[in-house]
Design a protein around this motif. Structure first.
Motif, PDB file in Angstrom:
ATOM      1  N   TYR A  58       3.661  -2.394 -13.211  1.00 42.63           N
ATOM      2  CA  TYR A  58       4.498  -1.268 -13.625  1.00 42.63           C
ATOM      3  C   TYR A  58       5.974  -1.553 -13.321  1.00 42.63           C
ATOM      4  N   ALA A  59       6.226  -2.221 -12.200  1.00 40.41           N
ATOM      5  CA  ALA A  59       7.607  -2.587 -11.856  1.00 40.41           C
ATOM      6  C   ALA A  59       8.181  -3.498 -12.942  1.00 40.41           C
ATOM      7  N   LEU A  60       7.359  -4.441 -13.384  1.00 43.08           N
ATOM      8  CA  LEU A  60       7.812  -5.347 -14.454  1.00 43.08           C
ATOM      9  C   LEU A  60       8.041  -4.577 -15.752  1.00 43.08           C
ATOM     10  N   GLU A  61       7.105  -3.673 -16.040  1.00 45.89           N
ATOM     11  CA  GLU A  61       7.243  -2.883 -17.281  1.00 45.89           C
ATOM     12  C   GLU A  61       8.542  -2.077 -17.285  1.00 45.89           C
ATOM     13  N   ARG A  62       8.931  -1.609 -16.103  1.00 46.54           N
ATOM     14  CA  ARG A  62      10.174  -0.823 -16.025  1.00 46.54           C
ATOM     15  C   ARG A  62      11.403  -1.717 -15.914  1.00 46.54           C
ATOM     16  N   GLY A  63      11.196  -3.013 -16.065  1.00 51.27           N
ATOM     17  CA  GLY A  63      12.337  -3.936 -16.025  1.00 51.27           C
ATOM     18  C   GLY A  63      12.901  -4.152 -14.642  1.00 51.27           C
ATOM     19  N   LYS A  64      12.051  -3.989 -13.638  1.00 50.94           N
ATOM     20  CA  LYS A  64      12.520  -4.225 -12.255  1.00 50.94           C
ATOM     21  C   LYS A  64      12.475  -5.725 -11.990  1.00 50.94           C
ATOM     22  N   THR A  65      13.542  -6.381 -12.338  1.00 51.45           N
ATOM     23  CA  THR A  65      13.560  -7.852 -12.249  1.00 51.45           C
ATOM     24  C   THR A  65      14.829  -8.351 -11.562  1.00 51.45           C
ATOM     25  N   THR A  66      15.407  -7.499 -10.737  1.00 51.00           N
ATOM     26  CA  THR A  66      16.702  -7.847 -10.142  1.00 51.00           C
ATOM     27  C   THR A  66      16.570  -8.230  -8.661  1.00 51.00           C
ATOM     28  N   TYR A  67      17.705  -8.610  -8.077  1.00 51.76           N
ATOM     29  CA  TYR A  67      17.781  -8.710  -6.624  1.00 51.76           C
ATOM     30  C   TYR A  67      17.694  -7.291  -6.054  1.00 51.76           C
ATOM     31  N   THR A  68      17.390  -7.215  -4.756  1.00 44.88           N
ATOM     32  CA  THR A  68      17.486  -5.910  -4.078  1.00 44.88           C
ATOM     33  C   THR A  68      18.513  -6.059  -2.953  1.00 44.88           C
ATOM     34  N   SER A  69      18.722  -5.000  -2.218  1.00 45.27           N
ATOM     35  CA  SER A  69      19.522  -5.106  -0.990  1.00 45.27           C
ATOM     36  C   SER A  69      18.947  -6.245  -0.147  1.00 45.27           C
ATOM     37  N   ASN A  70      19.792  -6.918   0.611  1.00 50.07           N
ATOM     38  CA  ASN A  70      19.291  -8.013   1.450  1.00 50.07           C
ATOM     39  C   ASN A  70      18.210  -7.535   2.406  1.00 50.07           C
ATOM     40  N   LEU A  71      18.342  -6.325   2.890  1.00 60.67           N
ATOM     41  CA  LEU A  71      17.341  -5.802   3.833  1.00 60.67           C
ATOM     42  C   LEU A  71      16.037  -5.422   3.145  1.00 60.67           C
ATOM     43  N   GLY A  72      16.073  -5.298   1.826  1.00 65.37           N
ATOM     44  CA  GLY A  72      14.896  -4.849   1.079  1.00 65.37           C
ATOM     45  C   GLY A  72      15.140  -3.447   0.529  1.00 65.37           C
ATOM     46  N   LEU A  73      14.295  -3.023  -0.399  1.00 67.62           N
ATOM     47  CA  LEU A  73      14.444  -1.685  -0.990  1.00 67.62           C
ATOM     48  C   LEU A  73      14.387  -0.633   0.121  1.00 67.62           C
ATOM     49  N   LEU A  74      15.302   0.323   0.067  1.00 60.29           N
ATOM     50  CA  LEU A  74      15.306   1.347   1.120  1.00 60.29           C
ATOM     51  C   LEU A  74      13.981   2.114   1.109  1.00 60.29           C
ATOM     52  N   LYS A  75      13.437   2.348  -0.089  1.00 59.25           N
ATOM     53  CA  LYS A  75      12.171   3.084  -0.172  1.00 59.25           C
ATOM     54  C   LYS A  75      11.049   2.331   0.578  1.00 59.25           C
ATOM     55  N   LEU A  76      11.073   1.028   0.477  1.00 63.01           N
ATOM     56  CA  LEU A  76      10.059   0.242   1.197  1.00 63.01           C
ATOM     57  C   LEU A  76      10.332   0.311   2.707  1.00 63.01           C
ATOM     58  N   ARG A  77      11.584   0.210   3.095  1.00 61.20           N
ATOM     59  CA  ARG A  77      11.896   0.271   4.533  1.00 61.20           C
ATOM     60  C   ARG A  77      11.521   1.642   5.101  1.00 61.20           C
ATOM     61  N   GLU A  78      11.697   2.686   4.300  1.00 62.48           N
ATOM     62  CA  GLU A  78      11.296   4.023   4.777  1.00 62.48           C
ATOM     63  C   GLU A  78       9.779   4.095   4.922  1.00 62.48           C
ATOM     64  N   ALA A  79       9.078   3.480   3.976  1.00 56.51           N
ATOM     65  CA  ALA A  79       7.610   3.476   4.058  1.00 56.51           C
ATOM     66  C   ALA A  79       7.148   2.662   5.272  1.00 56.51           C
ATOM     67  N   VAL A  80       7.820   1.541   5.520  1.00 58.29           N
ATOM     68  CA  VAL A  80       7.484   0.710   6.690  1.00 58.29           C
ATOM     69  C   VAL A  80       7.730   1.518   7.970  1.00 58.29           C
ATOM     70  N   SER A  81       8.885   2.191   8.015  1.00 57.83           N
ATOM     71  CA  SER A  81       9.245   2.957   9.209  1.00 57.83           C
ATOM     72  C   SER A  81       8.179   4.022   9.500  1.00 57.83           C
ATOM     73  N   ALA A  82       7.760   4.738   8.450  1.00 55.04           N
ATOM     74  CA  ALA A  82       6.759   5.793   8.639  1.00 55.04           C
ATOM     75  C   ALA A  82       5.423   5.187   9.076  1.00 55.04           C
ATOM     76  N   TYR A  83       5.060   4.061   8.460  1.00 59.63           N
ATOM     77  CA  TYR A  83       3.780   3.416   8.769  1.00 59.63           C
ATOM     78  C   TYR A  83       3.753   2.906  10.216  1.00 59.63           C
ATOM     79  N   VAL A  84       4.834   2.249  10.615  1.00 55.80           N
ATOM     80  CA  VAL A  84       4.878   1.671  11.967  1.00 55.80           C
ATOM     81  C   VAL A  84       4.900   2.787  13.017  1.00 55.80           C
ATOM     82  N   ALA A  85       5.567   3.898  12.689  1.00 57.75           N
ATOM     83  CA  ALA A  85       5.584   5.030  13.633  1.00 57.75           C
ATOM     84  C   ALA A  85       4.171   5.609  13.778  1.00 57.75           C
ATOM     85  N   ARG A  86       3.489   5.763  12.639  1.00 56.10           N
ATOM     86  CA  ARG A  86       2.153   6.380  12.648  1.00 56.10           C
ATOM     87  C   ARG A  86       1.121   5.448  13.287  1.00 56.10           C
ATOM     88  N   LYS A  87       1.154   4.188  12.907  1.00 53.71           N
ATOM     89  CA  LYS A  87       0.112   3.249  13.326  1.00 53.71           C
ATOM     90  C   LYS A  87       0.338   2.670  14.711  1.00 53.71           C
TER      91      LYS A  87
END
Ligand SMILES: Cc1ncc(COP(=O)(O)O)c(C=O)c1O
Length: 394
Positions: A58-87
């Motif tokens: 789906y990411a490819l279908e939406r044309g998500k083919t670019t670089y991201t922030s060096n740290l990674g997508l903020l949405k992913l970092r937020e998901a990581v933060s929530a996961y690491v806090a919970r787990k």
């Protein structure tokens, strides 16, 4: 007359020093042989769950083919933060304390490069993942293995680490559950190591890539113990828990200035992890837990079967409490781990990794990955039992 060009002489000394991975070398041979059952390479036999693959598509279908922030997508970092806090019960700011990397492999590499000066000693417990020692050598650090022995189930103790500490010791690398032994640690054992780390002012790097594959007891992250988060780089990824080895995606969490230092290396060397993999990783964290649980249950069944089979054929095997590796002892056969693995491959077409590949303290053992279908494990252990019986008959 000018001398012929000798490419060898251009290879840096410290690169010449590092050996090729014992695992890869062995599996290059396996690839050329038909009908081999492989308990070798440490990756899930499951394909990445469909909804995670679909997120990538789906990411490819939406044309998500670019670089991201060096740290990674903020949405992913937020998901990581929530996961690491919970787990794991550790809080990291997604804006400044999390870096998305190309697997734990890259995260480990840049963590070491960010902190090791030439000659600094980096301790790690052995037998261990094959990358640790070479990764340290590549930073011009000194690799200091803390040998764990089979007599006490390869347990790592604070005393053993303390004996290896010198004034040059700077970093301690931990990996629980452990590749290749399947070892885990209790909170009480980790507390002793945490106290030692504080006493000697060490930095911790903890590789917890197998944490979701803990079969008995709770997984405790040393980074969650009091006073530890501020001196720990916590590494985790998607390869094992979500069967996503080919996506090459993982992350590091830690103190702001250490993540910033890692980011500076990452931005010039890797730039960012693949956006497609990052999109898939978001889906894994948000909805992948039932898949992880289902896979873990399968691994547990397989673990029970393989460990029972090894003990029945006379190869003493402790119960791995985590990861997907069994580590039976082959000393009773009188062969070295390499001889055993090579002959087993030639005579019975079963591929396992010689324990010596994980450092000298792994010698006398064999790493058998049980992230392999049950019928394959059954067939492999039947062949191995035949092989061992033949060795015993002389
Ligand atoms: C202990 C350990 N750390 C890291 C890795 C590499 O993980 P990744 O695929 O995230 O680079 C492995 C792979 O086998 C491993 O066993």
């Amino acid at each position: 007359m000018t001398a012929p060009f000798a490419s060898q002489q251009f290879i840096a000394r410290h690169v010449r020093e590092i050996p090729r991975s014992g695992i890869r070398e062995f599996f290059d041979i396996v690839q050329t042989m038909p009908d081999v059952i492989s308990l070798g390479v440490g990756e899930p036999d499951f394909v990445t769950p469909w909804h995670i693959r679909e997120a990538a598509i789906y990411a490819l279908e939406r044309g998500k083919t670019t670089y991201t922030s060096n740290l990674g997508l903020l949405k992913l970092r937020e998901a990581v933060s929530a996961y690491v806090a919970r787990k794991f019960g550790i809080r990291y700011d997604p804006k400044t304390q999390i870096l998305v990397a190309v697997g734990v492999s890259e995260a480990l590499d840049i963590a070491l490069r960010a902190v090791v000066n030439p000659g600094d000693e980096v301790l790690y417990h052995e037998p261990c993942y094959v990358s640790y020692s070479p990764s340290i050598t590549l930073t011009h650090g000194v690799a200091v293995p803390v040998s764990c022995t089979a007599d006490n189930g390869f347990a790592l103790t604070a005393d053993a680490i303390a004996k290896a500490i010198t004034p040059r010791s700077k970093v301690l690398v931990l990996n629980f559950p452990t590749n290749p032994t399947g070892g885990t640690m209790t909170r009480a054992e980790l507390e002793k190591i945490a106290a030692l780390v504080v006493r000697h002012n060490l930095l911790l790097i903890t590789d917890e890539i197998y944490s979701e594959l803990t079969f008995e007891g709770e997984h405790v992250s040393i980074a969650s113990l009091p006073g530890m988060a501020e001196r720990t780089i916590f590494l985790h990824g998607f390869s094992k828990a979500y069967a996503m080895t080919g996506f090459r995606i993982g992350y590091a969490c830690g103190p702001v200035d250490l993540i910033e230092a890692m980011m500076r290396i990452h931005q010039y060397s890797m730039l960012c992890a693949s956006i497609i993999s990052q999109e898939a990783a978001i889906e894994a964290l948000l909805s992948g837990e039932p898949d992880t649980i289902a896979m873990r249950e399968q691994y547990q069944l397989r673990r029970n079967l393989i460990v029972k089979a090894f003990n029945a054929m006379g190869l003493t095997c402790h119960l791995p409490r985590g990861s997907f590796y069994a580590f039976p002892c082959i000393r009773s056969t009188g062969l070295t781990s390499k001889e055993f693995a090579v002959r087993l491959l030639k005579e019975e077409k079963v591929a396992c990794v010689p324990g010596g590949a994980f450092g000298p303290s792994g010698e006398g053992f064999l790493r058998c990955c049980f992230a392999t279908a049950l019928d394959q494990i059954e067939a492999a252990t039947e062949r191995m039992a035949r092989f061992v019986a033949r060795l015993q008959r002389g």
